[in-house]
Structures are given as C-alpha cells and as structure tokens.
Design an enzyme around this catalytic site. Structure first.
Site, PDB file in Angstrom:
ATOM      1  N   THR A 292      16.223 -17.087 -31.194  1.00  0.00           N
ATOM      2  CA  THR A 292      16.818 -18.025 -31.481  1.00  0.00           C
ATOM      3  C   THR A 292      15.377 -18.508 -32.893  1.00  0.00           C
ATOM      4  O   THR A 292      14.945 -18.441 -33.271  1.00  0.00           O
ATOM      5  CB  THR A 292      16.686 -19.838 -30.939  1.00  0.00           C
ATOM      6  OG1 THR A 292      16.990 -19.723 -29.399  1.00  0.00           O
ATOM      7  CG2 THR A 292      16.953 -20.634 -31.327  1.00  0.00           C
TER       8      THR A 292
ATOM      9  N   LEU B 128      10.498 -21.275 -30.200  1.00  0.00           N
ATOM     10  CA  LEU B 128      12.066 -21.093 -30.008  1.00  0.00           C
ATOM     11  C   LEU B 128      12.092 -19.729 -29.834  1.00  0.00           C
ATOM     12  O   LEU B 128      10.922 -18.983 -29.249  1.00  0.00           O
ATOM     13  CB  LEU B 128      12.256 -21.355 -31.591  1.00  0.00           C
ATOM     14  CG  LEU B 128      12.574 -22.009 -32.457  1.00  0.00           C
ATOM     15  CD1 LEU B 128      12.639 -22.059 -33.853  1.00  0.00           C
ATOM     16  CD2 LEU B 128      13.290 -23.576 -31.761  1.00  0.00           C
ATOM     17  N   ASP B 129      13.144 -19.283 -28.677  1.00  0.00           N
ATOM     18  CA  ASP B 129      13.378 -18.405 -28.223  1.00  0.00           C
ATOM     19  C   ASP B 129      13.512 -17.009 -29.407  1.00  0.00           C
ATOM     20  O   ASP B 129      13.810 -17.096 -30.330  1.00  0.00           O
ATOM     21  CB  ASP B 129      14.551 -17.730 -27.572  1.00  0.00           C
ATOM     22  CG  ASP B 129      14.349 -18.632 -26.098  1.00  0.00           C
ATOM     23  OD1 ASP B 129      12.837 -19.451 -25.874  1.00  0.00           O
ATOM     24  OD2 ASP B 129      15.007 -19.337 -25.842  1.00  0.00           O
ATOM     25  N   ARG B 130      12.956 -15.721 -29.332  1.00  0.00           N
ATOM     26  CA  ARG B 130      13.329 -14.641 -29.531  1.00  0.00           C
ATOM     27  C   ARG B 130      14.215 -14.748 -30.565  1.00  0.00           C
ATOM     28  O   ARG B 130      14.198 -14.466 -31.905  1.00  0.00           O
ATOM     29  CB  ARG B 130      12.732 -13.620 -29.521  1.00  0.00           C
ATOM     30  CG  ARG B 130      13.068 -12.392 -30.205  1.00  0.00           C
ATOM     31  CD  ARG B 130      12.924 -10.881 -29.503  1.00  0.00           C
ATOM     32  NE  ARG B 130      11.331 -10.128 -28.790  1.00  0.00           N
ATOM     33  CZ  ARG B 130      10.317  -9.749 -28.979  1.00  0.00           C
ATOM     34  NH1 ARG B 130      10.614  -9.109 -29.730  1.00  0.00           N
ATOM     35  NH2 ARG B 130       9.781  -9.331 -28.195  1.00  0.00           N
TER      36      ARG B 130
ATOM     37  N   ARG C 183      21.090 -23.979 -23.746  1.00  0.00           N
ATOM     38  CA  ARG C 183      21.648 -22.340 -23.067  1.00  0.00           C
ATOM     39  C   ARG C 183      22.657 -22.593 -21.818  1.00  0.00           C
ATOM     40  O   ARG C 183      23.505 -22.406 -21.843  1.00  0.00           O
ATOM     41  CB  ARG C 183      21.032 -21.224 -23.044  1.00  0.00           C
ATOM     42  CG  ARG C 183      21.058 -21.119 -25.135  1.00  0.00           C
ATOM     43  CD  ARG C 183      19.563 -19.944 -25.106  1.00  0.00           C
ATOM     44  NE  ARG C 183      20.165 -18.692 -24.372  1.00  0.00           N
ATOM     45  CZ  ARG C 183      19.132 -17.484 -24.402  1.00  0.00           C
ATOM     46  NH1 ARG C 183      17.479 -17.691 -24.839  1.00  0.00           N
ATOM     47  NH2 ARG C 183      19.454 -16.618 -23.728  1.00  0.00           N
TER      48      ARG C 183
END
Length: 299
Positions: free
Chosen positions: A58, A54-56, A151
């Site tokens: 998220t 996951l993105d930082r 996104r």
C-alpha cells in the site's frame, strides 16, 4: 513532524534483520540525520518513529515524529484528530456511497482479517468518485484503523480491490497484471487532514497533506472512462474478464488479427446475436479480403 509518501513494495518498518536499512523508518532516520534534524547524541533515549503504518504494497502518506515531544503529542491525539482518506479501485459497479460498520478479527497465523462478532469495532466510509459497468474508483475514509480494514471490509461486500492477492479476485488481478503491469493492490493513502488539535501541535489544525499516485495507478484511473480513441480497446480488454465480448466491439475484432484468431480458436464464446452481427460484418469486410472469405467458406 515529518510526512512521507511511501512507495509500494516497501515495508513501513523492519520485521526482521533482513529488512534493516531497507524500510521507511530507516530511510527517514537517515534523511533526518543528513538534514541535521536528529542528533542521536542529544536524543539519547529517543529514535524518530512513525505513528501510522501501511502494508508493504500500500502506498501513500505516513506520519513520523522527529523528536520525543512530537511523538508524545501525536500519540495522545484522538482518532478523529487526523482524517485519513484512501483511493482504491474495486471490481464491480458501486452505485452510491455507503458505510461498513462490521467488527474485524485478525488471524495472526494467516495474517488476515475477517468479519467476526468477536472482533474489534471497525468503521469504513465509502464514497464513489467514478465508475463504469466493470469497476469503481472509490475514496475511502477510515474511521478506525484495523489491520487490512479497507481490503477486508470491501471484499466482504463483494467489491474486490484490483491487484489484491490476499482478498481479491485472481482473474481480475491477472487481467490488470497483464494489461497494466499492476503487481499489487490498488490502495493509496492519498490525503490526511489535521483537525481539533490542541497544544504544541495546534499549528497543524486544518492543514491538509496530499500524496500523488504513481504512473501505473494514474493510467488505470484514466481508462475507467476511456476517450473515444481508446474505448474499443478497453471494451475488448474488459471482455477478457467477462469471457464474452459485447456486441459493440465486434467491428473492432475483425480489424485485429490477434482477436480474430482468438475467436477462431474458440478462446472467446459469442452469443447468437453477436455471432450474427460478426458474420454480417465479416461478409462485408471479406469482399476486399479474400483470406477472410475463405474462413467464412470453411465455417
């Protein structure tokens, strides 16, 4: 396997030396060492790893493998063997469920994905759970897993995830930062369900894992449909985004010095109807409040 609920503002794995010891993978390894589920001497060629990232900023569910056999099994699973569902809030009223099937291409230099005929197949299913005239709470099912897929796909349709600096709306982001302390995109990997699994991991079939949200997210969801006590406050806050307060909050305004002063200083512009309604309320209110009577006399 191990399933973790990653918080916001934490990398899934290290991207530089500065991140060593401060990322989800390293925390996972430390946890497994402490529990005795991982022995580096016995697993000489293997280190516990994650199969999704996951993105930082998220939060939510990440799946890890405790041993090499589990990692091999997880990596050979088909995409439809693990259903992944996210929760997000976007600006705008999403009225019905829909699917986005648009190819995405990643710009490595900008670390940003955009719709492109040269991109990779990307499919996102969108389900409406709650909405009002300003925002919508959505459940997202990822069919594919491209970089920033949710996104990018949502922003391409004009539905910007609140708090999203890269793909979102700056004015909306500021509103939620100032009023709800939201400092990153509202995107949470909430549920995973294992399906159609054969082999050593078949015991996972139909198992569902759920990750609770943090308090900031929960509070924002509650305000999507505020109770009567909070309705005037939320209408006022939403009016900050629109720039024009709706007629039904004029009564709230004259009971709030901060709002009234903002109107006096032309911070918010009223329509002719709203001005007339406000003046009538003020005249009634001013009978018992000489200060406001002076304001009326002074125009």
């Amino acid at each position: 396997i191990i399933v973790m609920n990653k918080p916001k503002n934490l990398l899934s794995h290290a991207s530089s030396k500065e991140d060593y010891g401060n990322n989800l993978v390293d925390f996972m390894i430390g946890y497994l060492l402490e529990k005795g589920d991982y022995n580096p001497r016995a697993e000489k060629t293997f280190v516990p790893a994650i199969i999704n990232r996951l993105d930082r900023n998220t939060s939510g569910l990440v799946i890890g493998a405790k041993n090499s056999k589990a990692l091999r099994e997880l990596n050979r699973l088909k995409e439809n063997s693990i259903e992944k569902y996210y929760k997000t809030i976007v600006s705008g009223k999403v009225k019905k469920n829909f699917v986005i099937n648009e190819k995405l291409e990643k710009d490595e230099e900008k670390n940003k994905s955009t719709i492109s005929k040269n991109g990779k197949d990307s499919i996102t299913e969108i389900y409406v759970e709650k909405n009002n005239d300003e925002f919508s709470l959505l459940k997202i099912k990822l069919i594919t897993g491209r970089t920033h897929q949710i996104r990018s796909h949502l922003s391409s349709k004009g539905f910007y995830i609140i708090g999203d600096i890269k793909y979102g709306n700056a004015k909306v982001n500021k509103f939620f930062r100032d009023n709800f302390n939201l400092r990153s995109q509202f995107l949470h990997a909430e549920t995973i369900i294992f399906k159609n699994i054969v082999g050593d991991l078949s015991y996972l079939n139909n198992k569902e894992f759920f990750a609770p949200m943090d308090e900031v997210y929960k509070n924002i969801i509650l305000q999507l449909n505020p109770n009567d006590k909070d309705r005037d406050k939320m209408d006022y806050l939403y009016s900050q985004i629109r720039g024009t307060p709706p007629p039904d909050i004029c009564e709230f305004m004259i009971e709030n010095d901060e709002v009234f002063n903002a109107i006096r200083k032309n911070k918010y512009k009223l329509t002719r109807t709203q001005t007339g309604q406000l003046n009538k309320l003020l005249e009634s209110f001013a009978e018992e409040n000489f200060v406001y009577m002076e304001e009326i006399d002074n125009g």
